[in-house]
Design an enzyme around this catalytic site. Structure first.
Site, PDB file in Angstrom:
ATOM      1  N   SER A 144      35.253  41.380  34.802  1.00 43.77           N
ATOM      2  CA  SER A 144      36.493  41.137  35.440  1.00 43.77           C
ATOM      3  C   SER A 144      36.226  41.585  37.094  1.00 43.77           C
ATOM      4  CB  SER A 144      37.632  41.729  34.827  1.00 43.77           C
ATOM      5  OG  SER A 144      38.766  41.563  35.732  1.00 43.77           O
ATOM      6  N   TYR A 157      41.976  49.090  31.521  1.00 43.92           N
ATOM      7  CA  TYR A 157      41.185  47.998  31.618  1.00 43.92           C
ATOM      8  C   TYR A 157      40.120  47.886  32.606  1.00 43.92           C
ATOM      9  CZ  TYR A 157      40.649  42.838  32.152  1.00 43.92           C
ATOM     10  OH  TYR A 157      39.776  41.671  32.044  1.00 43.92           O
TER      11      TYR A 157
END
Length: 267
Positions: A144, A157
């Protein structure tokens, strides 16, 4: 993509929806690859394969739960047996987050690390001996932009995705002479249900769509760009809209990026 994937066995995790499903469709439409579909939801995997128009002899389904990472060697063994080999592993499965760090139970941080990092690493380690024995292969991991810089509501995350970068950058250097290619893909906002399924501070799903995700890159476009990066054997590729500029700000103008993230909408 040309013919890069033709006659290769491509194993895609998180294949039951979102980016994983789009990857399967793209491979089915434009390549002659054999594909292995994995996720926790076996019935949905069969549906994805059927919708993609895959011939029954060109795909296999291997259930996978990344949280059960101790079972990774057994899962890898099943994947190898499906077609006798695995040429490319696409580590796509994962879990996102939407909660302030101070309001996030430590068990949620632990789960994010186990799913997004430990599970992915365990599966990668389980397939490596096979690839080395076969003389090479490729491992792609869907990280990501949060693996490069952090943002509000994504602390656990972002931590797990940063860990992936550390591991796979190191692994790339270790496996260079084994002819194993490592490709890290860093999506920005992509039109999937990632925000719907993201965990809150208590571990429950958010069950709502972020505006940025809803207005993100169409998942089909992302899958095409991602597979092109894999075929080109890129070490790392950031794919998305204007949010990708954050990568360059982080590198060259970190103070500007800090100001932007401080003002980011907390959703």
């Amino acid at each position: 993509m040309n013919t890069y994937f033709d006659h290769k066995v491509v194993w895609v995790t998180g294949a039951s929806s979102g980016i994983g499903e789009a990857i399967i469709k793209e491979l089915a439409l434009k390549t002659k690859a054999k594909v292995i579909l994995s996720s926790r939801r076996e019935q949905e995997l069969e549906s994805v394969a059927q919708k993609a128009g895959l011939d029954k002899n060109s795909y296999a389904i291997v259930p996978l739960d990344l949280e059960d990472y101790k079972n990774a060697p057994a899962v890898a063994s099943k994947a190898i047996k499906a077609f006798g080999k695995v040429d490319i592993l696409i580590n796509n499965a994962g879990l996102s987050q939407r909660s302030l760090a101070i309001e996030t139970d430590i068990e949620v941080d632990k789960r994010l690390m186990e799913v997004d990092y430990i599970g992915t690493v365990a599966l990668t380690k389980a397939i490596l001996p096979h690839m080395i024995k076969n003389g090479g292969g490729q491992i792609a991991v869907v990280s990501s932009l949060m693996g490069i810089f952090g943002a509000p509501m994504r602390s656990g995350y972002a931590a797990a995705k940063h860990a992936l970068h550390g591991f796979f950058d190191s692994l790339r250097a270790e496996l260079y002479k084994e002819n194993i290619i490592i490709t890290i893909i860093c999506p920005g906002f992509v039109q999937t249900n990632i925000s719907m399924n993201a965990v809150t501070g208590t571990g429950t799903p958010q069950n709502s769509m972020d505006d940025a995700t809803a207005n993100g890159l169409p998942v089909e476009v992302f899958a095409r760009k991602m597979l092109t990066a894999v075929a080109r054997k890129k070490s790392q590729a950031a794919i998305g809209g204007k949010e990708v500029l954050g990568v360059y700000l982080k590198r060259f103008f970190p103070s500007i990026l800090e100001k932007i993230t401080r003002k980011a909408k907390v959703v």
